[in-house]
Structure formats: structure tokens, C-alpha cells
Design a protein around this motif. Structure first.
Motif, PDB file in Angstrom:
ATOM      1  N   VAL A  57       1.003  -1.200  -0.042  1.00  0.00           N
ATOM      2  CA  VAL A  57       0.044   0.076   0.010  1.00  0.00           C
ATOM      3  C   VAL A  57       1.049   1.088  -0.102  1.00  0.00           C
ATOM      4  N   ASN A  58       1.087   1.852  -1.136  1.00  0.00           N
ATOM      5  CA  ASN A  58       2.174   2.648  -1.460  1.00  0.00           C
ATOM      6  C   ASN A  58       1.812   4.119  -1.094  1.00  0.00           C
ATOM      7  N   PRO A  59       2.378   4.691   0.118  1.00  0.00           N
ATOM      8  CA  PRO A  59       1.866   5.737   0.665  1.00  0.00           C
ATOM      9  C   PRO A  59       2.231   7.045  -0.227  1.00  0.00           C
ATOM     10  N   LEU A  60       3.193   6.880  -1.110  1.00  0.00           N
ATOM     11  CA  LEU A  60       3.370   7.970  -1.954  1.00  0.00           C
ATOM     12  C   LEU A  60       2.277   8.234  -3.072  1.00  0.00           C
ATOM     13  N   GLN A  61       1.172   7.402  -3.184  1.00  0.00           N
ATOM     14  CA  GLN A  61       0.229   7.616  -4.245  1.00  0.00           C
ATOM     15  C   GLN A  61      -0.950   8.192  -3.358  1.00  0.00           C
ATOM     16  N   PHE A  62      -1.092   8.384  -1.892  1.00  0.00           N
ATOM     17  CA  PHE A  62      -2.000   8.844  -1.397  1.00  0.00           C
ATOM     18  C   PHE A  62      -1.854  10.401  -0.859  1.00  0.00           C
ATOM     19  N   GLY A  63      -2.898  11.383  -1.141  1.00  0.00           N
ATOM     20  CA  GLY A  63      -2.907  12.670  -0.964  1.00  0.00           C
ATOM     21  C   GLY A  63      -3.117  12.729   0.729  1.00  0.00           C
ATOM     22  N   LYS A  64      -2.724  13.847   1.274  1.00  0.00           N
ATOM     23  CA  LYS A  64      -3.078  13.895   2.763  1.00  0.00           C
ATOM     24  C   LYS A  64      -4.091  13.577   3.363  1.00  0.00           C
ATOM     25  N   ASN A  65      -5.410  14.148   2.580  1.00  0.00           N
ATOM     26  CA  ASN A  65      -6.503  13.687   3.171  1.00  0.00           C
ATOM     27  C   ASN A  65      -7.254  12.352   2.489  1.00  0.00           C
ATOM     28  N   GLU A  66      -6.538  11.379   2.104  1.00  0.00           N
ATOM     29  CA  GLU A  66      -7.212  10.458   1.374  1.00  0.00           C
ATOM     30  C   GLU A  66      -7.120   9.169   2.255  1.00  0.00           C
ATOM     31  N   ASP A  67      -7.384   7.963   1.783  1.00  0.00           N
ATOM     32  CA  ASP A  67      -7.616   7.168   2.571  1.00  0.00           C
ATOM     33  C   ASP A  67      -6.654   5.877   2.982  1.00  0.00           C
ATOM     34  N   LEU A  68      -5.513   6.457   2.922  1.00  0.00           N
ATOM     35  CA  LEU A  68      -4.350   5.648   3.302  1.00  0.00           C
ATOM     36  C   LEU A  68      -4.386   4.837   4.649  1.00  0.00           C
ATOM     37  N   LYS A  69      -4.927   5.390   5.694  1.00  0.00           N
ATOM     38  CA  LYS A  69      -5.055   4.692   6.887  1.00  0.00           C
ATOM     39  C   LYS A  69      -6.363   3.614   6.967  1.00  0.00           C
ATOM     40  N   ASN A  70      -7.403   3.982   6.134  1.00  0.00           N
ATOM     41  CA  ASN A  70      -8.336   3.034   5.859  1.00  0.00           C
ATOM     42  C   ASN A  70      -8.353   2.297   4.900  1.00  0.00           C
ATOM     43  N   TYR A  71      -7.302   2.218   4.150  1.00  0.00           N
ATOM     44  CA  TYR A  71      -7.344   1.416   2.892  1.00  0.00           C
ATOM     45  C   TYR A  71      -7.153   0.072   3.551  1.00  0.00           C
ATOM     46  N   PRO A  72      -8.220  -1.014   3.117  1.00  0.00           N
ATOM     47  CA  PRO A  72      -8.344  -2.200   3.677  1.00  0.00           C
ATOM     48  C   PRO A  72      -6.918  -3.071   3.304  1.00  0.00           C
ATOM     49  N   ARG A  73      -6.496  -3.746   4.463  1.00  0.00           N
ATOM     50  CA  ARG A  73      -5.416  -4.610   4.239  1.00  0.00           C
ATOM     51  C   ARG A  73      -5.725  -6.013   4.860  1.00  0.00           C
ATOM     52  N   SER A  74      -5.243  -7.117   4.004  1.00  0.00           N
ATOM     53  CA  SER A  74      -5.748  -8.362   4.565  1.00  0.00           C
ATOM     54  C   SER A  74      -4.611  -9.361   4.039  1.00  0.00           C
ATOM     55  N   GLY A 120      -5.810  12.635 -11.996  1.00  0.00           N
ATOM     56  CA  GLY A 120      -4.673  13.398 -11.682  1.00  0.00           C
ATOM     57  C   GLY A 120      -5.037  14.646 -11.019  1.00  0.00           C
ATOM     58  N   LYS A 121      -6.384  15.216 -11.545  1.00  0.00           N
ATOM     59  CA  LYS A 121      -6.679  16.608 -11.083  1.00  0.00           C
ATOM     60  C   LYS A 121      -7.144  16.534  -9.708  1.00  0.00           C
ATOM     61  N   THR A 122      -7.920  15.613  -9.210  1.00  0.00           N
ATOM     62  CA  THR A 122      -8.393  15.485  -8.010  1.00  0.00           C
ATOM     63  C   THR A 122      -7.260  14.714  -6.824  1.00  0.00           C
ATOM     64  N   ARG A 123      -6.333  14.394  -7.475  1.00  0.00           N
ATOM     65  CA  ARG A 123      -5.472  13.621  -6.797  1.00  0.00           C
ATOM     66  C   ARG A 123      -3.819  14.001  -7.365  1.00  0.00           C
ATOM     67  N   PRO A 124      -3.704  15.173  -7.289  1.00  0.00           N
ATOM     68  CA  PRO A 124      -2.499  15.649  -7.892  1.00  0.00           C
ATOM     69  C   PRO A 124      -1.071  15.001  -7.748  1.00  0.00           C
ATOM     70  N   LYS A 125      -0.697  14.003  -6.793  1.00  0.00           N
ATOM     71  CA  LYS A 125       0.508  13.606  -6.830  1.00  0.00           C
ATOM     72  C   LYS A 125       0.311  11.953  -6.902  1.00  0.00           C
TER      73      LYS A 125
END
Ligand code: AMP
Length: 282
Positions: A57-74, A120-125
Motif C-alpha cells: 500500500v504505497n503511501p506516495l500515491q495517497f494525498g494528505k486527506n485520502e484513505d491511506l489509513k483506512n485502505y483495506p489490508r488483509s 490526476g486533477k483531484t489527486r495531484p501527486k
């Protein structure tokens, strides 16, 4: 299936394969695997490749207010699924293995012309993060083949461009979107939908199909059609992010001369962001 979590174990495991005649097929994922991912693995296995799946789960592709923490992991059930499918090797590194303990990476891969619009517009990085991690995985694994889903159509085009521009000798395979019976594209994020939202979610694909039909019937008022589609999604309880009729190669908004089109769409259901697309020829 062999599971490794470090780059050195990965390199060691692959060295032996590289000395043989066997070809290596790579399937990069962020885990929480479903049939869409497993089809990619099966496609590599069907070609008799030594099949390497990655879960990161690549942190570089998540913006600050995105769902990195809640991304489902199993991870544990993912491992079982890969094992059952016949995958040869799983690479599941943690953040510090991929990027250094302080996240000290200073280099990135960017494909600006394809990455700036749509997602890319909504998720610039976002695509910079995707292209960077994929470049690293290509260099670490040196696959002969790489398998990606066309569900992430913009991502697929970016990887295709990256392979060509950076001279990777990798054959890229884009596999069709796997859907539920309802039409909803399988996605790891679907597990974050409430039961009520699950009933609404198929509206995204339904709208894409309706719009594709209109275009096939000769409607070329693309910008108006896009606007109407967004209205209709809103009326059904979704919050559209974008709904764009594009040229399938350049991903620029389509004009009347374009013959191969892709309709790219993203919409929120609460906090869950769904993406989907359909391609069509006119
Ligand atoms: P992800 O774990 O979401 O990063 O996805 C890993 C790979 O699986 C990407 O190449 C995706 O495009 C692909 N993929 C995800 N969902 C689907 C699906 N429903 N159909 C086909 N491919 C998919």
C-alpha cells in the motif's frame, strides 16, 4: 509460494530464475485481493511465467486527506488466495524497506501529459507515486511481462508510456475489467461501502453504458453528454468527481475526429471513491 519482505531476499530468489530460461511475470497490487487481481496472476501463470505478485500500500500515491489509513489490508487471506491460485513469489515489503526508514526517497517518475487530468486533477501527486513505485518494482524484479487491469485505464496508459520512454524491455498486458453481476467493477475499496451504498454503486457503470450507447447512436455533443451524466449520477445519490469522454490514446477530451474513445469516470459514495471506464469505437 515463497513470501519475501526484503529487497535482498527478493533479488536472491529471482537470481536463480533469471539463470534459467523461465520468464518472469509481475502483478503489482495494493492487496485486499479479489478476482480482478487474481485474473492478472492467472494470466501470467497461463503463459508459464514465474509469477511474482507484490502487495504494497504505497503511501506516495495517497494525498494528505485520502484513505491511506483506512485502505483495506488483509495480508494473511491475500497470501492464501495467491497460494491457491498458484502464484510463485509474493513480495510484501513495508514502507521503510521500500523508501528508507525516514521515507528518504528524493527521486520520482512523472508522466505529466497523461497524469494531469481526470484522477490526476483531484489527486495531484497520485500518478507520480504510482509511476515511482512501479519504476522501483520494475528495477527490483526485472520482469519480462507486467500485468495491469484496464479498470485503472489512466494508470495503464501512464505505465505504457513509462515503459516506452524509459526503455524498459517489459511486455505490458492490460486485462479487462472484472465486474460483479450488478456491473459494479470489483475494487478493494468496495469493502468500505455500506450495504445501502452497495445498492447505489452499480449506477456508475450503468451511466457509462448509457453514455456509450448515446455516442454509438451518433450523439457527438460530448461536453453536454458529460454534464447530463454527472447530473444523473447526482440524482442517484453519487457525487461525481469527473465524467470525461476522451481520446483513448492521448486521454485528452474527445473531439469529433476521434474514433477510439474511452469514457473515464470517478464518483464518491460517502468517503469511498469509485472509478470505472468503458472504451468504444465510433
Ligand atoms: P490495486 O490493488 O487496486 O492497486 O490494483 C492492482 C491491479 O489490479 C491494477 O493493475 C488494477 O488495475 C487491477 N484491478 C483492480 N481491480 C480490477 C478489476 N475489477 N478488474 C481488472 N483489474 C483490476
Amino acid at each position: 509460494m515463497l513470501t519475501v519482505t526484503t529487497k535482498s531476499d527478493l533479488r536472491q530468489a529471482l537470481q536463480k530464475i533469471r539463470l534459467s530460461d523461465e520468464k518472469i511475470g509481475l502483478v503489482p497490487t495494493m492487496g485486499n485481493l479479489h478476482e480482478g487481481h487474481l485474473r492478472l496472476v492467472r494470466a501470467a501463470l497461463a503463459e508459464r511465467q514465474y509469477t511474482v505478485a507484490t502487495i504494497f500500500v504505497n503511501p506516495l500515491q495517497f494525498g494528505k486527506n485520502e484513505d491511506l489509513k483506512n485502505y483495506p489490508r488483509s495480508l494473511e487471506s491475500d497470501k492464501s488466495l495467491l497460494e491457491e491460485t498458484g502464484c510463485d513469489l509474493l513480495f510484501a515489503p513495508d514502507n521503510s524497506e521500500m523508501y528508507g526508514s525516514a521515507g528518504s526517497i528524493k527521486t520520482s517518475t512523472i508522466v505529466p501529459s497523461l497524469a494531469q487530468n481526470h484522477c490526476g486533477k483531484t489527486r495531484p501527486k497520485h500518478f507520480e507515486g504510482v509511476a515511482t513505485v512501479v519504476t522501483k518494482l520494475f528495477n527490483l524484479i526485472l520482469p519480462h511481462h507486467a500485468y495491469f487491469g484496464l479498470k485503472d485505464f489512466q494508470q495503464y496508459r501512464i505505465i505504457e508510456q513509462l515503459i516506452a520512454d524509459l526503455d524498459f524491455t517489459i511486455q505490458l498486458h492490460g486485462l479487462p475489467i472484472v465486474r460483479e453481476d450488478s456491473g459494479l467493477a470489483l475494487s478493494s475499496r468496495n469493502s468500505n461501502l455500506s450495504s445501502k451504498q452497495r445498492l447505489i454503486a452499480p449506477a456508475l457503470f450503468q451511466q457509462l453504458q448509457q453514455t456509450a450507447k448515446l455516442i454509438q447512436q451518433g450523439n457527438q455533443e460530448f461536453r453536454k453528454v458529460e454534464k447530463d451524466a454527472k447530473h444523473s449520477l447526482k440524482a442517484k445519490g453519487m457525487m461525481p468527481d469527473y465524467f470525461n469522454i476522451c481520446d483513448a490514446r492521448s486521454l485528452e477530451l474527445a473531439s469529433h475526429n476521434d474514433k477510439e474513445l474511452v469514457i473515464l469516470a470517478a464518483a464518491f459514495l460517502g468517503d469511498v471513491r469509485l472509478i470505472d471506464n468503458v472504451t468504444l469505437k465510433i
